[in-house]
Write an enzyme that holds these catalytic residues in place. Sequence first.
Site, PDB file in Angstrom:
ATOM      1  N   HIS A  26      -3.617   6.862   3.593  1.00 55.34           N
ATOM      2  CA  HIS A  26      -4.012   5.588   2.987  1.00 55.34           C
ATOM      3  C   HIS A  26      -5.431   5.204   3.439  1.00 55.34           C
ATOM      4  CE1 HIS A  26      -4.035   1.630   1.448  1.00 55.34           C
ATOM      5  NE2 HIS A  26      -3.749   1.011   2.574  1.00 55.34           N
TER       6      HIS A  26
ATOM      7  N   ASN B 137     -10.256  -0.296   0.060  1.00 57.26           N
ATOM      8  CA  ASN B 137      -8.793  -0.234   0.072  1.00 57.26           C
ATOM      9  C   ASN B 137      -8.272  -0.689  -1.297  1.00 57.26           C
ATOM     10  OD1 ASN B 137      -6.058  -0.574   0.431  1.00 57.26           O
ATOM     11  ND2 ASN B 137      -6.219  -1.689   2.361  1.00 57.26           N
TER      12      ASN B 137
ATOM     13  N   CYS C   9       0.817  -1.231   0.000  1.00 59.46           N
ATOM     14  CA  CYS C   9       0.000   0.000   0.000  1.00 59.46           C
ATOM     15  C   CYS C   9       0.845   1.273   0.000  1.00 59.46           C
ATOM     16  CB  CYS C   9      -0.945   0.003   1.191  1.00 59.46           C
ATOM     17  SG  CYS C   9      -2.049  -1.407   1.186  1.00 59.46           S
TER      18      CYS C   9
HETATM   19  N1  ACO Z   1     -18.584  -8.782   9.249  1.00 57.60           N
HETATM   20  C1  ACO Z   1     -19.065  -8.967  10.480  1.00 57.60           C
HETATM   21  N2  ACO Z   1     -18.297  -9.290  11.534  1.00 57.60           N
HETATM   22  C2  ACO Z   1     -16.981  -9.427  11.323  1.00 57.60           C
HETATM   23  C3  ACO Z   1     -16.396  -9.217  10.055  1.00 57.60           C
HETATM   24  C4  ACO Z   1     -17.258  -8.896   8.989  1.00 57.60           C
HETATM   25  N3  ACO Z   1     -16.799  -8.689   7.745  1.00 57.60           N
HETATM   26  N4  ACO Z   1     -15.063  -9.401  10.161  1.00 57.60           N
HETATM   27  C5  ACO Z   1     -14.811  -9.712  11.434  1.00 57.60           C
HETATM   28  N5  ACO Z   1     -15.973  -9.727  12.145  1.00 57.60           N
HETATM   29  C6  ACO Z   1     -16.148  -9.998  13.564  1.00 57.60           C
HETATM   30  C7  ACO Z   1     -15.064 -10.872  14.129  1.00 57.60           C
HETATM   31  O1  ACO Z   1     -15.311 -12.229  13.906  1.00 57.60           O
HETATM   32  C8  ACO Z   1     -15.126 -10.510  15.596  1.00 57.60           C
HETATM   33  O2  ACO Z   1     -16.180 -11.204  16.202  1.00 57.60           O
HETATM   34  P1  ACO Z   1     -16.071 -11.729  17.724  1.00 57.60           P
HETATM   35  O3  ACO Z   1     -15.946 -10.492  18.551  1.00 57.60           O
HETATM   36  O4  ACO Z   1     -17.341 -12.478  17.906  1.00 57.60           O
HETATM   37  O5  ACO Z   1     -14.844 -12.596  17.749  1.00 57.60           O
HETATM   38  C9  ACO Z   1     -15.503  -9.026  15.575  1.00 57.60           C
HETATM   39  O6  ACO Z   1     -16.091  -8.779  14.300  1.00 57.60           O
HETATM   40  C10 ACO Z   1     -14.321  -8.108  15.776  1.00 57.60           C
HETATM   41  O7  ACO Z   1     -13.248  -8.546  14.908  1.00 57.60           O
HETATM   42  P2  ACO Z   1     -11.885  -7.803  14.825  1.00 57.60           P
HETATM   43  O8  ACO Z   1     -10.988  -8.503  13.863  1.00 57.60           O
HETATM   44  O9  ACO Z   1     -11.368  -7.553  16.209  1.00 57.60           O
HETATM   45  O10 ACO Z   1     -12.378  -6.424  14.198  1.00 57.60           O
HETATM   46  P3  ACO Z   1     -11.578  -5.094  14.017  1.00 57.60           P
HETATM   47  O11 ACO Z   1     -12.317  -4.010  14.643  1.00 57.60           O
HETATM   48  O12 ACO Z   1     -10.109  -5.250  14.326  1.00 57.60           O
HETATM   49  O13 ACO Z   1     -11.701  -4.871  12.457  1.00 57.60           O
HETATM   50  C11 ACO Z   1     -10.350  -4.951  10.465  1.00 57.60           C
HETATM   51  C12 ACO Z   1     -11.083  -5.748  11.556  1.00 57.60           C
HETATM   52  C13 ACO Z   1     -11.363  -4.129   9.700  1.00 57.60           C
HETATM   53  C14 ACO Z   1      -9.649  -5.908   9.537  1.00 57.60           C
HETATM   54  C15 ACO Z   1      -9.331  -4.004  11.165  1.00 57.60           C
HETATM   55  O14 ACO Z   1      -8.535  -4.734  12.063  1.00 57.60           O
HETATM   56  C16 ACO Z   1      -8.431  -3.305  10.171  1.00 57.60           C
HETATM   57  O15 ACO Z   1      -8.848  -2.419   9.457  1.00 57.60           O
HETATM   58  N6  ACO Z   1      -7.131  -3.640  10.168  1.00 57.60           N
HETATM   59  C17 ACO Z   1      -6.169  -2.977   9.343  1.00 57.60           C
HETATM   60  C18 ACO Z   1      -6.290  -3.369   7.900  1.00 57.60           C
HETATM   61  C19 ACO Z   1      -5.301  -2.552   7.086  1.00 57.60           C
HETATM   62  O16 ACO Z   1      -4.918  -1.456   7.445  1.00 57.60           O
HETATM   63  N7  ACO Z   1      -4.845  -3.048   6.015  1.00 57.60           N
HETATM   64  C20 ACO Z   1      -3.912  -2.216   5.263  1.00 57.60           C
HETATM   65  C21 ACO Z   1      -2.875  -2.908   4.727  1.00 57.60           C
HETATM   66  S1  ACO Z   1      -3.423  -3.913   3.412  1.00 57.60           S
HETATM   67  C22 ACO Z   1      -2.037  -4.122   2.422  1.00 57.60           C
HETATM   68  O17 ACO Z   1      -0.996  -3.616   2.672  1.00 57.60           O
HETATM   69  C23 ACO Z   1      -2.176  -5.020   1.217  1.00 57.60           C
END
Ligand code: ACO
Length: 329
Positions: A255, A285, A115
């Site tokens: 980003h 993204n 990214c």
């Molecule tokens: N829909 C519904 N629920 C979901 C989903 C979904 N799509 N995905 C996860 N959940 C659930 C999980 O199972 C979890 O449930 P639980 O509490 O019962 O266990 C709950 O939601 C919370 O999950 P988390 O993974 O803790 O959610 P978080 O708030 O961390 O969000 C996310 C996840 C969106 C991936 C976040 O961590 C994020 O944005 N991370 C950074 C991603 C990023 O910046 N990527 C950039 C680099 S990409 C590259 O370089 C190619």
Amino acid sequence: MQNLSAKIIGVGMSVPEKRLTNFDLEKMVDTSDEWISKRVGIKERRVAEENEYNSTFATAAAKDAIEMAGLTPEEIDFIIVGTTTGDTAYPSVACIVQNNLGAVNAAVVDVAAACTGFIYGAGIAWSMIKSGLMKNILVIASEVNTAMIDWHDRDTCILFGDGAGAAVFTATEETGTGVLSMELGGDGSCQELLVMPNSGSRKYTNPDGTPMMRAIQMTGNEVFKNAVRRMNEAALAVLKKAGLSNEDVDLLIAHQANIRIIDAVAKRLKLSPEKVYINIQKYGNTSAATIPIALCEAVQEGRVKSGDLLVVDAFGAGLTWGAMAIRWA
Ligand code: ACO
């Protein structure tokens, strides 16, 4: 030697026509529009058709950027494409774009920094121009992320989209204009946080010996924390190097990976919402392409005026990160 810098004189973007909304995803995996909107900030993303390639969008974005710059393709000295989802491992996307444009005098290379690809590419462009080696450099970032998605994995399939953005950098002798400073970084010790198995020469297998799927694997919450920390540090570093402070920033283009990451970085930098550009709701993204797509839309919407101080700030797999302070010409 003259006191050279580089300024941006043209921007362009191109995204697929096909939209995939959160409501479409509700029918594919156990997710909801409410969860995605609240936790990530995306409403829809664009998806390439089978006959549309990374180079399709890269070329279209490049054409618009060159036209806005008022240059001919023959005047481009170097084409740099930030991407990790090229049409093929080789030829590079830059080679294909060069041929599509007829930019026969351009050197060509793809830069793999996930990214952060656009910022790394822009950094190379700035250095080449500053040194006097080249005059006009086309920096593109283009991705077809949806070709690398496991559409059964709700943790990742909701996050990504396709598209390209481009910017033409040209030499300037005006002091205090264009790129003012740059910060680039990486931390290979965190490589396991974001991996695309079976996308290169290393063979990845499942415990039962079958080949692992080529689809992004991410430790989301760790990536989240690193993204906030590194983008904040990178933004502060470029401001310091330019002799400026957060109060001088007119627009932060960060980003577009998660609205909560952008909000957290903006809060640490004490920037009010009107100083933060956000278009993640429309495209998701698009990896390396989020920065130039956002820059292009910000320019088209009149959000960037001559004399404004922009900070572009990205973070990605590797880990990699980078920022630039740019005084808009
Ligand atoms: N829909 C519904 N629920 C979901 C989903 C979904 N799509 N995905 C996860 N959940 C659930 C999980 O199972 C979890 O449930 P639980 O509490 O019962 O266990 C709950 O939601 C919370 O999950 P988390 O993974 O803790 O959610 P978080 O708030 O961390 O969000 C996310 C996840 C969106 C991936 C976040 O961590 C994020 O944005 N991370 C950074 C991603 C990023 O910046 N990527 C950039 C680099 S990409 C590259 O370089 C190619």
